[in-house]
Design an enzyme around this catalytic site. Structure first.
Site, mmCIF file in Angstrom:
data_model
loop_
_atom_site.group_PDB
_atom_site.id
_atom_site.type_symbol
_atom_site.label_atom_id
_atom_site.label_comp_id
_atom_site.label_asym_id
_atom_site.label_seq_id
_atom_site.Cartn_x
_atom_site.Cartn_y
_atom_site.Cartn_z
ATOM 1 N N ASP A 1 0.821 -1.206 0.000
ATOM 2 C CA ASP A 1 0.000 0.000 0.000
ATOM 3 C C ASP A 1 0.858 1.259 0.000
ATOM 4 O OD1 ASP A 1 0.902 -0.026 2.610
ATOM 5 O OD2 ASP A 1 -1.084 -0.028 3.536
ATOM 6 N N SER A 2 2.179 1.091 0.075
ATOM 7 C CA SER A 2 3.096 2.225 -0.095
ATOM 8 C C SER A 2 2.959 2.835 -1.482
ATOM 9 C CB SER A 2 4.546 1.777 0.124
ATOM 10 O OG SER A 2 4.855 0.649 -0.683
ATOM 11 N N ASP B 1 -1.247 -6.243 -0.508
ATOM 12 C CA ASP B 1 -1.327 -5.554 0.779
ATOM 13 C C ASP B 1 -2.759 -5.069 1.009
ATOM 14 O OD1 ASP B 1 -0.443 -4.501 3.130
ATOM 15 O OD2 ASP B 1 1.000 -3.114 2.249
ATOM 16 N N LYS C 1 -1.320 -9.487 2.786
ATOM 17 C CA LYS C 1 -0.659 -9.012 4.006
ATOM 18 C C LYS C 1 -1.652 -8.228 4.835
ATOM 19 C CE LYS C 1 2.377 -5.531 4.142
ATOM 20 N NZ LYS C 1 1.800 -4.654 5.207
ATOM 21 N N GLU D 1 -2.042 -6.051 8.567
ATOM 22 C CA GLU D 1 -1.316 -5.403 9.665
ATOM 23 C C GLU D 1 -1.977 -5.638 11.016
ATOM 24 O OE1 GLU D 1 -0.469 -1.281 9.203
ATOM 25 O OE2 GLU D 1 0.430 -1.498 7.213
ATOM 26 N N GLU E 1 8.691 -4.456 11.260
ATOM 27 C CA GLU E 1 9.091 -3.155 10.722
ATOM 28 C C GLU E 1 9.583 -2.208 11.810
ATOM 29 O OE1 GLU E 1 7.471 0.494 7.862
ATOM 30 O OE2 GLU E 1 6.259 -1.319 8.133
#
Length: 279
Positions: free
Chosen positions: A45-46, A84, A113, A115, A183
């Site tokens: 998502d970056s 993501d 992915k 979070e 991270e």
């Protein structure tokens, strides 16, 4: 070359080999990563910031993510692709998360992915795995929670904080996650967590002791220049190369040096005569 599967990650860890992952958001980048035989590609998502120019990851939608996953899947025929899950695409209910995760798989991802770690995330991880959707967990700094944790702060800075992250990682491991991203944390903390898990850890700003590493491709290529994280190493400065190439092109156009005869198609002499064109 055979299509990589989820087994690659655990096999590499068990064999004592490091896992090398990168992000990709488009066809041509994905194709290059695939040719390099990268172990895994994250459509992160970056891309909200790197590809779309948003200020953070909050604004990108599941529909936007699906477009980029499809592009990467077209370029990377052999790599293991992970989609993501963007902000609030899985937080309302397990059903919502499962539906959106399945859309990513249909778009070409092999895994998703997710979070964080709470009861909801654990239940969602279980349901995804039970439904045939592999899950890459993500702990430490979780960018989708920046507003609640107060910014880009290093996580696991104390023994107690490290033990808490490890406890959460174990819960996610038990729920079926095949690996966990760690991270922005001290190298010793990340290495301690790695030693106490069966599944691999993928570090980003977490030191060499993780089972593998992932960074943003545009960062290591020097293409994205809005900011450069401390943990990134530039292998080339594409921004300056692209900038100079564009300047050279503009100057040649202005000076009537481009296109030259080499880049020009010619009309035969007979046809030129019909048009009364003198070469």
């Amino acid at each position: 070359m055979n299509k990589k599967s989820i087994c690659v990650f655990q096999n590499l860890k068990d064999n004592g080999e490091k896992i090398a992952m990168l992000t990709a958001y488009d066809y041509s980048t994905a194709k290059a990563l695939d040719e390099a035989d990268i172990d895994g590609i994250l459509v992160g998502d970056s891309l909200a910031m790197v590809a779309l120019g948003y200020e953070n990851t909050y604004n990108i939608t599941i529909d936007e993510m699906l477009i980029f996953i499809k592009a990467v899947a077209r370029g990377a025929k052999n790599s293991f692709i992970i989609g993501d899950m963007p902000f609030m695409s899985y937080n309302l209910s397990v059903e919502q998360g499962l539906k959106n995760a399945s859309e990513m798989i249909k778009a070409g991802a092999s895994a998703v992915k997710i979070e964080g770690c709470n009861d909801h995330i654990i239940n969602l991880t279980k349901r995804c795995v039970e439904s045939g959707i592999p899950v890459l967990a993500h702990l430490g700094l979780t960018p989708q929670l920046l507003n609640t944790i107060g910014g880009h702060k290093i996580q696991g800075k104390t023994a107690d904080a490290t033990e808490e992250i490890l406890e959460n990682a174990k819960k996610l491991e038990k729920a079926g996650a095949f690996a966990v991203v760690l991270e922005l944390m001290p190298a010793v903390s990340a290495e301690y967590i790695t030693r106490n898990l069966t599944i691999p850890t993928i570090g980003i700003g977490a030191g060499v002791g993780c089972s593998g590493q992932i960074v943003v491709t545009d960062d290591i290529l020097g293409k994205f220049t809005d900011f450069v994280p401390k943990f990134v190493k530039k292998y080339v400065n594409l921004h300056d190369i692209v900038l100079q190439s564009v300047v050279d092109y503009k100057n040649e156009v202005k000076a009537k040096l481009f296109p030259s005869e080499k880049e020009t198609f010619e009309l035969s002499e007979t046809e030129r005569e019909k048009l009364n064109v003198i070469k």
